[in-house]
Design a protein around this motif. Sequence first.
Motif, short mmCIF file in Angstrom:
data_model
loop_
_atom_site.label_atom_id
_atom_site.label_comp_id
_atom_site.label_asym_id
_atom_site.label_seq_id
_atom_site.Cartn_x
_atom_site.Cartn_y
_atom_site.Cartn_z
N LEU A 184 64.08 15.86 17.92
CA LEU A 184 64.42 14.49 17.54
C LEU A 184 65.82 14.22 18.07
N SER A 186 68.86 11.89 18.80
CA SER A 186 69.54 10.62 18.53
C SER A 186 70.61 10.47 19.60
N GLY A 188 73.71 10.90 18.89
CA GLY A 188 74.90 11.52 18.29
C GLY A 188 75.29 12.84 18.92
N THR A 287 65.73 19.39 14.74
CA THR A 287 66.67 18.31 14.43
C THR A 287 68.10 18.86 14.44
N GLU A 289 70.23 18.41 12.03
CA GLU A 289 70.76 18.32 10.66
C GLU A 289 71.59 19.55 10.28
N GLN A 297 71.13 14.68 4.23
CA GLN A 297 71.12 16.11 4.56
C GLN A 297 71.59 16.98 3.39
N CYS A 346 69.37 4.50 12.38
CA CYS A 346 69.61 4.88 10.99
C CYS A 346 70.80 4.13 10.42
#
Length: 396
Positions: A184, A186, A188, A287, A289, A297, A346
Motif C-alpha cells: 500500500l 501512499s 509519504g 504497509t 505503519e 496506528q 487520508c
Amino acid sequence: MANVLLIRYGEIHLKGQNRGFFLRLLKEDIAAALEEFGAEVTLGQGRYYASGIADSCLAAAVDHLTRIFGIWSVSVAKEVDKEFSVICETAAALMQEELAKRGGSCTFKVFARRSDKNFPMTSNEICPELGHVLLERFPGLSVDVKEPEVSLSVEIRERAYVYTNEIMGPGGMPAGSNGKAALLLSGGIDSPVAGYMMMKRGLELECVHFHSFPYTSERARDKVVSLAALLARYCGTVKLHIVHFTDVQLALYERCPADQTTILIRRAMMRIAESIARKNGCKALVTGESVGQVASQTLDSLVVTDNAANMPVFRPCIGMDKYEIMDIARRIGTYETSILPYEDCCTIFTPRHPVTHPKLDRIQKSERAIDDYERLLQEAIEKTETLVVSGSQASG
Ligand code: ATP
Ligand code: MG
C-alpha cells in the motif's frame, strides 16, 4: 591488466541445498543490470566476476550493482597472473594512484586471501612481503594495521585479484526469490521504506495507491508514480494499481460517525488491496505503519485494521521511530520525493478527533449501515487503473 568486478553475495552463503536456486537468480539479475555494458558474468568460488566492461563504464556498472538485492559488496579489481612479481607491480600501480589522490602520503595495510592452495606463498607470507615491497618503493607510505587509509587486498583464486576498494551493496535476498506481495503505497515517507525492506527480503512488489480525485490532485498521483519508479530502480519495473477511492471515502465520511472515519478508511483500503493482491498472485500485504505513530496506528487500531484483511499484513517499520525510517528513506533515495507537498486521501477526510481505541463491533456496525457498501468496494476494485512503472523513469 584487465579490470574485473568482484561481486560478493551475502546471506545466500547460509543456504543449504537450495543455494543453487538463489545463485542462479542473482546471476540473472547481475547479468541484466550489466547487459548495457556488454559484461560477461561468471560464478566462481563464492563470488561472481563481471568482465569485459570498458573502464569508462565501471563506475556506472558499480552503481547499478549497489541496487541489486543479494549483493553484499563489489570491488573493482585488477585481474592478473598468479605470480608474486606481477602482483607486486599491480599493487604498486594501484598504490601510486592512491598516493596521488592523497597528496603523496598515506597509511596502508595489506590484506591477503589464498583460496588456491597451490600458490607457493601463504596469505601470512604475502602480507609482509608485499608490504615491504611497497614501503621500499614509496617513501610517503607507512603501515597502520588498525585504521589504514588504504586497504590493499590480494586474492589468489582462479587468477590473482588486486584492489583497493570495496563498495557495499544492499544485502538481502535476490529480487522475487520469495514470492509476491502488495504494497500500500501512499505519497509519504514510510510506505516506500516498507516496500524497500520487503523487496530486500526477496519479495516482488505490486503497488496499490488510493487516489481520491478531485480531493487529491494529479500532482499527488504523479508523486506516487515517481516513488514507484524510485522503488523500481531496485527491481527493474513495478506495477502500480491506482484505485479510484472517492466514492468509498465519501460514503464513509457522509454516512458514518465522524470519529470513526479514519479507521473505516483503513479497513476499506485493506479489503480493496487484498482483492487486487489476490488477482495478481500476491500472498501478503505490506504497509508503512509504525505502532503509535498516529491514531490509526495504535495497537487497538491495528487490530481492527487487521481484522479486515484475510492475508498476512507485513509492517516492516512497525518497531521503528520516524527518524529511523527517515534515515532509511534518505539512504534509498526516496526521501526527497516523499517530502514534496501533496494531499493524501487520508488527511483530507481526517476527523478532528479520531478514535484511538476503536471497538471492532461498533466499526462493523457502521459498515453494515451502508447498504451498498459491498457494491462501492467492488466498483472501486473494477475501476482500478494499472500502470507499469520502470526504474529508468526515476529522476534523482
Ligand atoms: P507513509 O506512512 O507512507 O509515510 P503516511 O504517513 O501519510 O504515509 P499513514 O497515514 O501513516 O500514511 O498511513 C499508514 C500506511 O497506510 C502507509 O504507510 C501506507 O502503507 C498506507 N496508506 C496510507 N495512505 C495511502 C494511500 N493513499 N494509498 C495507499 N496506501 C496508503
Ligand atoms: Mg506513516
